[in-house]
Design a protein around this motif. Structure first.
Motif, PDB file in Angstrom:
ATOM      1  N   MET A 109       0.827  -1.206   0.000  1.00 59.58           N
ATOM      2  CA  MET A 109       0.000   0.000   0.000  1.00 59.58           C
ATOM      3  C   MET A 109       0.863   1.260   0.000  1.00 59.58           C
ATOM      4  SD  MET A 109      -2.989  -1.183   2.683  1.00 59.58           S
ATOM      5  CE  MET A 109      -3.730   0.449   2.719  1.00 59.58           C
ATOM      6  N   ALA A 110       1.919   1.251   0.816  1.00 58.24           N
ATOM      7  CA  ALA A 110       2.798   2.427   0.881  1.00 58.24           C
ATOM      8  C   ALA A 110       3.538   2.636  -0.434  1.00 58.24           C
ATOM      9  CB  ALA A 110       3.785   2.278   2.028  1.00 58.24           C
ATOM     10  N   SER A 111       3.914   1.537  -1.103  1.00 57.14           N
ATOM     11  CA  SER A 111       4.655   1.641  -2.356  1.00 57.14           C
ATOM     12  C   SER A 111       3.809   2.231  -3.480  1.00 57.14           C
ATOM     13  CB  SER A 111       5.175   0.260  -2.784  1.00 57.14           C
ATOM     14  OG  SER A 111       6.135  -0.217  -1.869  1.00 57.14           O
ATOM     15  N   ALA A 112       2.507   2.190  -3.318  1.00 58.78           N
ATOM     16  CA  ALA A 112       1.633   2.795  -4.328  1.00 58.78           C
ATOM     17  C   ALA A 112       1.644   4.320  -4.238  1.00 58.78           C
ATOM     18  CB  ALA A 112       0.206   2.274  -4.152  1.00 58.78           C
ATOM     19  N   LEU A 113       1.924   4.850  -3.067  1.00 57.89           N
ATOM     20  CA  LEU A 113       1.943   6.303  -2.871  1.00 57.89           C
ATOM     21  C   LEU A 113       3.363   6.862  -2.885  1.00 57.89           C
ATOM     22  CD1 LEU A 113      -0.787   6.716  -0.109  1.00 57.89           C
ATOM     23  CD2 LEU A 113      -0.994   7.153  -2.558  1.00 57.89           C
ATOM     24  N   LEU A 114       4.276   6.138  -2.268  1.00 56.83           N
ATOM     25  CA  LEU A 114       5.682   6.513  -2.310  1.00 56.83           C
ATOM     26  C   LEU A 114       6.349   5.710  -3.418  1.00 56.83           C
ATOM     27  CD1 LEU A 114       6.432   6.183   1.505  1.00 56.83           C
ATOM     28  CD2 LEU A 114       5.723   8.240   0.298  1.00 56.83           C
ATOM     29  N   GLY A 152       3.307  -3.512  -5.510  1.00 55.39           N
ATOM     30  CA  GLY A 152       2.514  -2.342  -5.149  1.00 55.39           C
ATOM     31  C   GLY A 152       2.913  -1.114  -5.935  1.00 55.39           C
ATOM     32  N   GLY A 153       4.215  -0.968  -6.201  1.00 55.75           N
ATOM     33  CA  GLY A 153       4.685   0.179  -6.962  1.00 55.75           C
ATOM     34  C   GLY A 153       4.181   0.205  -8.388  1.00 55.75           C
ATOM     35  N   ALA A 154       3.826  -0.950  -8.919  1.00 60.86           N
ATOM     36  CA  ALA A 154       3.325  -1.014 -10.299  1.00 60.86           C
ATOM     37  C   ALA A 154       1.937  -0.409 -10.449  1.00 60.86           C
ATOM     38  CB  ALA A 154       3.302  -2.479 -10.766  1.00 60.86           C
ATOM     39  N   SER A 155       1.242  -0.194  -9.350  1.00 61.05           N
ATOM     40  CA  SER A 155      -0.177   0.177  -9.426  1.00 61.05           C
ATOM     41  C   SER A 155      -0.429   1.657  -9.677  1.00 61.05           C
ATOM     42  CB  SER A 155      -0.891  -0.241  -8.133  1.00 61.05           C
ATOM     43  OG  SER A 155      -0.356   0.450  -7.022  1.00 61.05           O
ATOM     44  N   THR A 156       0.584   2.508  -9.477  1.00 64.70           N
ATOM     45  CA  THR A 156       0.363   3.943  -9.667  1.00 64.70           C
ATOM     46  C   THR A 156       1.489   4.566 -10.482  1.00 64.70           C
ATOM     47  OG1 THR A 156       1.557   4.658  -7.676  1.00 64.70           O
ATOM     48  CG2 THR A 156      -0.779   4.082  -7.414  1.00 64.70           C
ATOM     49  N   LEU A 157       1.251   5.787 -10.905  1.00 68.88           N
ATOM     50  CA  LEU A 157       2.229   6.517 -11.712  1.00 68.88           C
ATOM     51  C   LEU A 157       3.510   6.785 -10.928  1.00 68.88           C
ATOM     52  CD1 LEU A 157       1.413   9.523 -14.023  1.00 68.88           C
ATOM     53  CD2 LEU A 157       3.352   9.645 -12.490  1.00 68.88           C
ATOM     54  N   LEU A 184      -5.415  -5.090 -10.832  1.00 65.11           N
ATOM     55  CA  LEU A 184      -4.561  -6.270 -10.998  1.00 65.11           C
ATOM     56  C   LEU A 184      -3.584  -6.392  -9.838  1.00 65.11           C
ATOM     57  CD1 LEU A 184      -3.274  -8.623 -12.573  1.00 65.11           C
ATOM     58  CD2 LEU A 184      -1.894  -6.921 -13.782  1.00 65.11           C
ATOM     59  N   CYS A 185      -2.998  -5.277  -9.413  1.00 65.08           N
ATOM     60  CA  CYS A 185      -1.999  -5.322  -8.340  1.00 65.08           C
ATOM     61  C   CYS A 185      -2.601  -5.782  -7.017  1.00 65.08           C
ATOM     62  CB  CYS A 185      -1.333  -3.955  -8.188  1.00 65.08           C
ATOM     63  SG  CYS A 185      -0.260  -3.531  -9.586  1.00 65.08           S
ATOM     64  N   VAL A 186      -3.858  -5.450  -6.768  1.00 66.84           N
ATOM     65  CA  VAL A 186      -4.536  -5.954  -5.562  1.00 66.84           C
ATOM     66  C   VAL A 186      -4.578  -7.478  -5.597  1.00 66.84           C
ATOM     67  CG1 VAL A 186      -6.732  -6.053  -4.337  1.00 66.84           C
ATOM     68  CG2 VAL A 186      -5.899  -3.866  -5.212  1.00 66.84           C
ATOM     69  N   VAL A 187      -4.912  -8.024  -6.751  1.00 69.12           N
ATOM     70  CA  VAL A 187      -4.947  -9.485  -6.914  1.00 69.12           C
ATOM     71  C   VAL A 187      -3.555 -10.074  -6.736  1.00 69.12           C
ATOM     72  CG1 VAL A 187      -5.422 -11.369  -8.534  1.00 69.12           C
ATOM     73  CG2 VAL A 187      -6.959  -9.395  -8.432  1.00 69.12           C
ATOM     74  N   LEU A 188      -2.556  -9.424  -7.313  1.00 70.36           N
ATOM     75  CA  LEU A 188      -1.193  -9.944  -7.250  1.00 70.36           C
ATOM     76  C   LEU A 188      -0.638  -9.934  -5.827  1.00 70.36           C
ATOM     77  CD1 LEU A 188       0.455  -8.412 -10.464  1.00 70.36           C
ATOM     78  CD2 LEU A 188      -0.570 -10.682 -10.139  1.00 70.36           C
ATOM     79  N   VAL A 189      -1.014  -8.929  -5.031  1.00 62.30           N
ATOM     80  CA  VAL A 189      -0.583  -8.906  -3.626  1.00 62.30           C
ATOM     81  C   VAL A 189      -1.199 -10.077  -2.870  1.00 62.30           C
ATOM     82  CG1 VAL A 189      -0.716  -7.630  -1.450  1.00 62.30           C
ATOM     83  CG2 VAL A 189      -0.141  -6.432  -3.561  1.00 62.30           C
ATOM     84  N   ALA A 190      -2.476 -10.365  -3.157  1.00 60.40           N
ATOM     85  CA  ALA A 190      -3.134 -11.506  -2.518  1.00 60.40           C
ATOM     86  C   ALA A 190      -2.443 -12.816  -2.914  1.00 60.40           C
ATOM     87  CB  ALA A 190      -4.607 -11.539  -2.903  1.00 60.40           C
ATOM     88  N   VAL A 191      -2.068 -12.918  -4.186  1.00 61.80           N
ATOM     89  CA  VAL A 191      -1.340 -14.105  -4.660  1.00 61.80           C
ATOM     90  C   VAL A 191       0.015 -14.202  -3.969  1.00 61.80           C
ATOM     91  CG1 VAL A 191      -0.218 -15.145  -6.675  1.00 61.80           C
ATOM     92  CG2 VAL A 191      -2.513 -14.173  -6.886  1.00 61.80           C
ATOM     93  N   ALA A 418       2.345 -14.505 -15.230  1.00 62.25           N
ATOM     94  CA  ALA A 418       1.312 -15.335 -15.857  1.00 62.25           C
ATOM     95  C   ALA A 418      -0.079 -14.741 -15.617  1.00 62.25           C
ATOM     96  CB  ALA A 418       1.386 -16.754 -15.310  1.00 62.25           C
ATOM     97  N   ILE A 419      -0.317 -14.286 -14.387  1.00 68.13           N
ATOM     98  CA  ILE A 419      -1.612 -13.669 -14.072  1.00 68.13           C
ATOM     99  C   ILE A 419      -1.767 -12.355 -14.825  1.00 68.13           C
ATOM    100  CG2 ILE A 419      -2.995 -12.643 -12.213  1.00 68.13           C
ATOM    101  CD1 ILE A 419      -1.655 -14.699 -10.332  1.00 68.13           C
ATOM    102  N   ALA A 420      -0.681 -11.592 -14.954  1.00 65.94           N
ATOM    103  CA  ALA A 420      -0.728 -10.334 -15.700  1.00 65.94           C
ATOM    104  C   ALA A 420      -1.054 -10.586 -17.170  1.00 65.94           C
ATOM    105  CB  ALA A 420       0.606  -9.605 -15.573  1.00 65.94           C
ATOM    106  N   ALA A 421      -0.492 -11.658 -17.733  1.00 66.20           N
ATOM    107  CA  ALA A 421      -0.793 -12.001 -19.130  1.00 66.20           C
ATOM    108  C   ALA A 421      -2.272 -12.333 -19.295  1.00 66.20           C
ATOM    109  CB  ALA A 421       0.074 -13.188 -19.569  1.00 66.20           C
ATOM    110  N   LEU A 422      -2.809 -13.094 -18.359  1.00 65.53           N
ATOM    111  CA  LEU A 422      -4.236 -13.424 -18.403  1.00 65.53           C
ATOM    112  C   LEU A 422      -5.080 -12.153 -18.274  1.00 65.53           C
ATOM    113  CD1 LEU A 422      -6.517 -15.539 -18.402  1.00 65.53           C
ATOM    114  CD2 LEU A 422      -6.244 -15.708 -15.911  1.00 65.53           C
ATOM    115  N   TYR A 423      -4.671 -11.265 -17.396  1.00 67.21           N
ATOM    116  CA  TYR A 423      -5.397 -10.008 -17.189  1.00 67.21           C
ATOM    117  C   TYR A 423      -5.414  -9.170 -18.473  1.00 67.21           C
ATOM    118  CZ  TYR A 423      -6.271  -5.264 -15.430  1.00 67.21           C
ATOM    119  OH  TYR A 423      -6.763  -3.990 -15.228  1.00 67.21           O
ATOM    120  N   ILE A 424      -4.264  -9.047 -19.131  1.00 65.83           N
ATOM    121  CA  ILE A 424      -4.185  -8.267 -20.372  1.00 65.83           C
ATOM    122  C   ILE A 424      -5.104  -8.856 -21.438  1.00 65.83           C
ATOM    123  CG2 ILE A 424      -2.660  -7.675 -22.307  1.00 65.83           C
ATOM    124  CD1 ILE A 424      -0.416  -7.323 -20.241  1.00 65.83           C
TER     125      ILE A 424
END
Length: 432
Positions: A109-114, A152-157, A184-191, A418-424
């Motif tokens: 979560m912090a990596s999405a903001l910082l 987490g860092g992948a989820s935001t600019l 997608l990143c929420v799912v990946l953190v759970a994975v 693999a999950i990212a490929a499925l998501y795309i």
């Protein structure tokens, strides 16, 4: 790549990488030696190495790290990290897996903001203290947090530097990243949490006596200097605000971090020498050497050749091209730093998107971003956050070897990619 400089640069990079992997010599010595050889063979020169934005040392990264390390060094003296360590363990009832889940979630979560490097600089001291209290090895917790920071860092600019480069080239906004990548990143953190339960299962040993001792502690007693804590948290809040407001203020994160560090030293009673002693100088030297080596590959055209070959393989095929972009970016970002790779690949991707008649939010951009960000988890030197945590662990006598990190990173990278490929495919190409 007919020029001998290109092949010599590849040989130097491959040889240095092999030394880092083998750990026959210290990774800092290997990186600086490789950088010296790149300069000696003429693959790059002093102007490119020290002054070029495209192929030189990324001083923004170096000074961002230095500034944040100084701020963290001051905060260490307040007892804040001890407070957070006791508090987090008590919240998790001293159950090791619950502690890991808490730390991984907070890190993501912090990596999405910082940026993810700043996040691990703040969370690593807490983790080391938590593991000391519970008599647990710190390496699994630190590795899990690094993996979470890159996801987490992948989820935001602002979460990962490659995203900023991509946003600038494609004209994407903060909200575009939230809409396209955050779910997608929420799912990946759970994975990741599920994988951690399996990968680090031998770590989660519950010590009832230690747990009872910790539950009886009062975390408030850990605060040694309340005045310094208020000063430190105020400056840290200003620095975080500066990071988040980058699109408005246009101050680079490195400038914000240095201003924050300077302000905190000026208003506090902490000696400057004490603060500088907290800086991970070997880590900064490693980054400098790595940037010069990669600069040699850029200046000799090696990176451009790889990018052009990838663009040629993609052609105008959107689905297969996006999958190839994702896969190749994941592999390459695990080997070379993802910042120069994305900087080189971004204009090529822009041409590809335009030739396909796509908009700014074309799937190709998201494939590049996900490949670069998730691929950083593959090896111990795949992302800046990885290198920083390895340096912190070594300094605290809890060293993490290249292969110790990489054997877990490869598993997580394979699963998340693999999950990212499925998501795309589902989001951009699957028939409605």
């Amino acid at each position: 790549m007919s020029d001998w400089h290109s092949w010599a640069a590849i040989a130097v990079f491959a040889g240095t990488y092999a030394l880092i992997i083998s750990e026959k010599i210290h990774r800092v010595a290997a990186a600086l030696g490789g950088a010296g050889l790149m300069l000696a063979i003429g693959a790059t020169d002093d102007v490119s190495a020290f002054y070029s934005e495209d192929s030189g040392i990324d001083w923004n990264v170096i000074f961002l790290l230095m500034g944040m390390m100084m701020i963290v060094g001051v905060l260490k003296k307040t007892g804040m990290f001890e407070y957070l360590a006791i508090w987090s363990v008590k919240q998790a009832r001293a159950q090791p897996f619950r502690v890991m889940v808490m730390l991984v979630t907070i890190t993501a979560m912090a990596s999405a903001l910082l940026d993810n490097v700043t996040t691990v600089l703040l969370i690593a001291p807490v983790t080391l203290l938590v593991c000391e209290r519970l008599a647990l090895p710190a390496a699994p917790f630190l590795i899990a947090e690094v993996l979470a920071s890159n996801i987490g860092g992948a989820s935001t600019l602002v979460g990962d530097p490659p995203n900023i480069i991509i946003a600038s080239r494609a004209g994407l906004t903060f909200n575009d990243f939230l809409v396209h990548l955050a779910p997608l990143c929420v799912v990946l953190v759970a994975v990741l949490i599920g994988l951690c339960r399996y990968l680090f299962r031998k770590t989660f040993v519950y010590d009832e006596d230690r747990a009872a001792e910790i539950m009886e502690l009062d975390e408030k007693e850990a605060i040694k200097n309340p005045r310094l804590l208020v000063q430190g948290l105020t400056v840290l809040a200003l620095v975080v605000a500066g990071f988040v407001l980058h699109p408005v203020l246009h101050y680079e994160p490195s400038i914000v971090a240095l201003l924050g560090a300077g302000l905190l030293i000026a208003i506090s009673t902490v000696e400057t020498g004490e603060v500088l002693a907290e800086v991970e100088w070997p880590t900064l030297a490693f980054f400098a050497g790595l940037f010069i080596m990669i600069g040699g590959l850029i200046d000799t055209g090696v990176i451009k050749e790889v990018s052009d070959a990838l663009a040629g393989a993609i052609g105008g095929r959107e689905l297969s091209g996006s999958m190839l972009m994702l896969g190749s970016s994941t592999v390459l970002s695990g080997v070379v730093d993802n910042i120069p790779y994305v900087a080189t690949m971004a204009p090529i991707t822009s041409d590809l998107v335009q030739s396909m008649g796509g908009d700014g939010d074309h799937a190709m951009w998201w494939a590049l971003a996900l490949g670069a960000d998730l691929g950083g988890n593959a090896t111990a030197i795949g992302a800046s956050a990885n290198v920083v945590v390895l340096g912190i662990a070594e300094r605290n006598r809890q060293p993490i070897s290249f292969w110790q990190f990489t054997k877990y990173g490869l598993v997580v990278t394979a699963a998340t990619t693999a999950i990212a490929a499925l998501y795309i495919w589902l989001r951009y190409f699957a028939p409605a």
